[in-house]
Design a protein around this motif. Structure first.
Motif, PDB file in Angstrom:
ATOM      1  N   HIS A 424       0.860  -1.191   0.000  1.00  0.00           N
ATOM      2  CA  HIS A 424       0.000   0.000   0.000  1.00  0.00           C
ATOM      3  C   HIS A 424       0.891   1.233   0.000  1.00  0.00           C
ATOM      4  CE1 HIS A 424      -2.565   3.084   2.282  1.00  0.00           C
ATOM      5  NE2 HIS A 424      -2.955   3.081   1.019  1.00  0.00           N
ATOM      6  N   LEU A 426       1.094   5.372  -0.105  1.00  0.00           N
ATOM      7  CA  LEU A 426       0.414   6.648   0.105  1.00  0.00           C
ATOM      8  C   LEU A 426       1.451   7.745  -0.115  1.00  0.00           C
ATOM      9  CD1 LEU A 426      -2.150   8.163   0.881  1.00  0.00           C
ATOM     10  CD2 LEU A 426      -1.407   8.065   3.271  1.00  0.00           C
ATOM     11  N   GLY A 434      -2.315  14.381  -0.806  1.00  0.00           N
ATOM     12  CA  GLY A 434      -2.035  13.431  -1.872  1.00  0.00           C
ATOM     13  C   GLY A 434      -1.895  14.129  -3.207  1.00  0.00           C
ATOM     14  N   ASP A 474      -2.616   7.321  -3.807  1.00  0.00           N
ATOM     15  CA  ASP A 474      -3.026   6.214  -2.937  1.00  0.00           C
ATOM     16  C   ASP A 474      -3.332   4.989  -3.790  1.00  0.00           C
ATOM     17  OD1 ASP A 474      -4.099   4.511  -1.033  1.00  0.00           O
ATOM     18  OD2 ASP A 474      -5.338   6.047  -0.091  1.00  0.00           O
ATOM     19  N   GLU A 511       3.142  -1.252   4.255  1.00  0.00           N
ATOM     20  CA  GLU A 511       2.841   0.159   4.053  1.00  0.00           C
ATOM     21  C   GLU A 511       4.076   0.904   3.545  1.00  0.00           C
ATOM     22  OE1 GLU A 511      -0.067   1.575   4.330  1.00  0.00           O
ATOM     23  OE2 GLU A 511      -1.147  -0.145   5.185  1.00  0.00           O
TER      24      GLU A 511
END
Length: 871
Positions: A424, A426, A434, A474, A511
């Motif tokens: 994931h 971000l 973002g 994302d 992450e």
């Protein structure tokens, strides 16, 4: 790029036609031109009695409810506005008023009379197809264009209408009547190479759909008043492959190859697909280039003094995907098949959605079909009855499991995937908001999962498992268990947000937080790519929205949509994607001649009342005349000479015979002196063009012409290594906000381009001035010397090695810039001598490494446009 050419003993006509069309490389081989339409055969007679060409013409209306056929019925009529299904791609060219053949299973649309979109300028040909459900067309195929041809000729219709509306219970028929005419864009070349003519032959083309059939039969009735039979080669020009991949029996998604095939199919994975089956023998792929496939059938003859009917081809319709099409073809042929059902399961036993299940013969020598698993993991596919097969499930981001054998006696088989996890990402700016980025994932210390080409799986170039462009930063990506390198970037004005190896465990999510910092100062400057193709071009598979995602993710502010011969916009999709703060899309055109080059027209305005949205007519005309038409458009667009030295017909300088050494042109009737902008850097650097286009550019400047250069990507396939925005042209617009530019409009881009106030960036940013004057401007009263101020910027991951100074095309000095990773690699004044008669100065900066890991295979560079000096 030429992919494959296969020449049979009988195919010289079509080979010469298409080789000249795509390569323009035919010279005198010592043999006479082929008389393709010459009289032939043993059926000669002294003279012909008159042969009637008085064909029955079809009705202009047909059935009042053409889509209302029940089982056992077929209908033909005219489409109303409410009859057209939603167009999932926005690329279909059918419209209200076109003719439709429909029964309870399939529908095929034939274009009405009038000017036509695409490469065939005439109506009367198939322009779309779909399956039928509940009295309406659904899941239409992403159909582009197919031109059935007799040699270099197709039918120019004088009438299109409904011959039988199906009310009598028989087959519904739409008839096109006309004469054979040379395909205009092909005739630019082939008329001189293939002397045979067919324009005295009249034709009636019948499109026939029987009740409950899943195939349209297409027959031609020829009227030949010649005293001898006329030989012809059936040819199919198919502009489809990059939007619907081709599929052939046994070879699967590898396509036809060089072998004769009984049919060729084009597959829309989730929607309707189709196959062309020639009626005069198997067909062979002659040429596959730039998204165009050219097939030739067996040599045939139109009988002398006759009115003769020939079954030219069948169009099979089915779906969804290849399995639905092959089932429809099996029903048409009366061939029995076996149904295999099952569930694809994740490693934990749950149903796996979105997995392709590939079926091959037991030994893997023949690819058969594929299916797509549903949300619960279930799948259904069909294979030949009585055949042992093997099944392989595959989903991007998973390991490839071993194939599972399924004996001929079995109709069920569950399949299992291996363990996988997720990454994931971000990505945000320094304030935590973002923003669009490029995310790349590569396996580290383990091989990239691969499957055979026959599976038709789209892969990413240069060892990447994933390359994606989340517009909000994302994204979650599936990956096999193990270590993976993750790279998060936002073009060359930013430092890398993340570049490290992460570990992923089974059923776990790793992450990755990435912060993107903009370090290069481009105040008042925005960068453009004038040459971006989408799937509206026949040689690009990339949807427009994907091209915009990639532009935004790579920090390009001004992508120009420049499809071959089509005018379409970007701004609608910019708004839909929510990327207006980062991107301003410009509507443009690549004027694509098949005779003397390709040209950017920036900006363009869509004119929906004209073919292809208002492309520029070039067939049968000379460049100066066409260029003047471009300049005369009400919004006065800029004309850019694209890839001027591209091989043969693709490059204007090559086509006209421009000699940079002497400044002479071999074909003066094709030469134009009023253009001022050339694309010197097409997906390439200064070094790669130093001995070619750079010398062309310098020769014009030495001759006193103010010619400016741009750099563009000519991006066709992002995931195959053709990134948007390499290189890019950075414009001194006075604004550096897309919203502000949107207010100013695309004319500001045009005016700045024509003024020369710009430089080309391949990862390095270069500001140059002399006494406050920038590129494109003239400095007077310099005296014998001048101070050139240069500022060179780049993020730390971009290599900057050498600065070169050119005066009147001669390198007069260099500066070593190696060893530093500071953003500002150089800022200082350079003293140069000004020639007594005046001149111009150009600066070039280069790195000693590629732009890896963001743009692997591309060299780091920048080059200014000239500043003109008068002592």
């Amino acid at each position: 790029m030429l992919r494959r050419v296969t020449l049979s003993k009988r195919s010289r006509l079509a080979f010469i036609l298409l080789a000249s069309l795509h390569l323009a490389a035919c010279g005198d081989d010592g043999s006479p031109p082929l008389d393709a339409g010459s009289d032939a055969g043993d059926s000669a007679v002294a003279t012909c009695d008159p042969v009637s060409a008085d064909f029955e013409l079809g009705s202009a209306t047909g059935h009042a409810a053409p889509l209302g056929a029940a089982d056992g019925e077929a209908r033909a009529g005219v489409l109303g506005a409410g009859d057209l299904p939603a167009d999932p791609t926005g690329l279909l060219t059918w419209s209200e008023g076109d003719f439709v053949l429909a029964n309870s299973k399939v529908a095929v649309v034939i274009e009405a009379m009038g000017a036509s979109d695409g490469y065939d300028p005439w109506g009367g040909k198939i322009v779309g197809l779909a399956r039928m459900e509940a009295g309406g067309m659904f899941q239409p195929a992403d159909f582009n264009e197919v031109i059935p041809a007799v040699g270099r000729f197709t039918v120019e219709p004088t009438s299109v209408g409904v011959l039988n509306d199906g009310a009598d219970g028989s087959a519904a028929v739409v008839r096109m009547v006309g004469a054979l005419a040379a395909i205009p864009f092909v005739d630019e070349f082939a008329a001189g190479l293939i002397r045979g003519e067919f324009d005295d032959i009249q034709v009636a083309v019948d499109y026939s759909l029987a009740p409950d059939a899943e195939v349209v039969d297409v027959s031609y009735t020829f009227v030949n008043s010649r005293p001898r039979a006329a030989r012809f080669d059936p040819v199919f020009l198919i502009f489809q492959r990059d939007r619907m991949p081709s599929f052939a029996a046994d070879r699967g998604f590898q396509g036809a190859g060089g072998d004769a095939v009984p049919w060729i199919a084009f597959i829309d994975p989730q929607h309707t697909s189709y196959a062309i089956e020639p009626g005069l023998g198997d067909m062979t792929l002659l040429l596959e280039v730039s998204g165009t496939m050219v097939f030739e059938g067996d040599v045939n003859f139109i009988d002398a003094c006759s009115r003769s009917e020939k079954s030219m081809y069948r169009l099979h319709v089915g779906g969804p995907g290849v399995d639905g099409l092959r089932e429809a073809m099996a029903r048409t042929a009366g061939t029995s098949t076996r149904t295999i059902t099952g569930v694809v399961r994740e490693a934990d036993g749950s149903g796996a959605a979105g997995v392709d299940v590939h079926a091959e013969s037991a030994d893997g020598s023949s690819y058969l079909t594929r299916a797509h698993s549903a949300a619960d993991g279930s799948y259904t596919l069909h294979v030949p009855d009585g055949m042992d097969v093997r099944l392989t499930p595959f989903r991007l981001g998973d390991e490839v499991p071993a194939a599972t054998a399924v004996p001929a006696s079995s109709g069920t088989q569950d399949l299992a995937l291996g363990d996988h996890g997720f990454i994931h990402v971000l990505a945000t700016d320094e304030s935590g908001v973002g923003l669009p980025v490029r995310v790349q994932v590569m396996p580290d210390g383990m091989p990239l999962p691969t499957v055979p080409n026959s599976f038709g799986v789209s892969t990413v170039a240069r060892g990447r498992m994933h390359t994606v462009f989340p517009v909000d930063g994302d994204v979650t990506l599936p990956v096999p268990v193990g270590n993976h390198r993750v790279i998060v970037s936002r073009g060359t004005e930013y430092e890398l947000g993340f570049d490290s190896v992460v570990s992923v465990a089974a059923d776990a999510t790793t992450e990755v937080a990435a912060t993107l910092v903009r370090v290069v100062d481009t105040t008042g400057v925005m960068c453009a790519d004038y040459h971006v193709h989408t799937w509206r071009s026949p040689d690009s598979p990339d949807p427009g929205e994907f091209k915009l995602r990639s532009a935004a993710g790579d920090g390009l502010e001004i992508p120009c949509r420049s499809d071959h011969e089509w005018v379409r916009d970007f701004e609608t999709q910019v708004a839909e994607l929510g990327i207006s703060p980062w991107v301003y899309g410009v509507t443009s055109l690549e004027l694509t001649t098949f005779a003397w080059g390709h040209f950017g027209v920036v900006p363009m305005q869509i004119r929906p009342e004209l073919p292809n949205g208002g492309s520029i007519d070039w067939v049968g005309r000379k460049p100066p005349e066409v260029f003047n038409d471009v300049r005369a458009l009400p919004w006065s667009p800029a004309l850019i000479i694209n890839h001027p030295r591209s091989g043969g017909i693709g490059g204007y300088f090559s086509a006209v015979g421009y000699d940079a050494t002497t400044g002479t042109v071999a074909k003066m009737d094709m030469w134009d002196e009023d253009w001022t902008v050339m694309e010197a850097f097409n997906d390439s650097s200064f070094e790669e063009n130093a001995d070619g286009l750079v010398q062309d550019w310098f020769s014009f400047l030495r001759a006193g012409r103010k010619v400016f250069v741009v750099g563009s990507s000519d991006s066709h396939k992002v995931l195959r290594g053709s990134p948007v925005g390499y290189p890019r042209t950075c414009l001194y617009l006075g604004v550096d906000d897309p919203e502000a530019l949107r207010t100013a409009g695309s004319n500001l881009v045009r005016d700045t381009t024509l003024s020369g106030a710009m430089y080309v960036s391949g990862g390095i940013f270069l500001d140059v001035s002399v006494g406050g004057a920038g590129p494109g401007e003239t400095v007077t009263g310099t005296g014998a010397t001048a101070l050139v101020h240069a500022r060179v910027q780049a993020p730390s991951w971009v290599s900057v090695d050498t600065l070169e100074v050119y005066v009147n095309g001669d390198m007069v000095g260099t500066v070593d810039l190696s060893g530093s990773t500071e953003v500002i690699r150089y800022e200082d004044d350079l003293m140069i001598d000004v020639p007594a008669g005046g001149g111009w100065v150009v600066l070039h900066v280069k790195g000693d490494r590629e732009l890896d890991p963001v743009f692997p295979g591309r060299g780091a560079f920048a080059v200014s446009n000239p500043i003109f000096l008068e002592p």
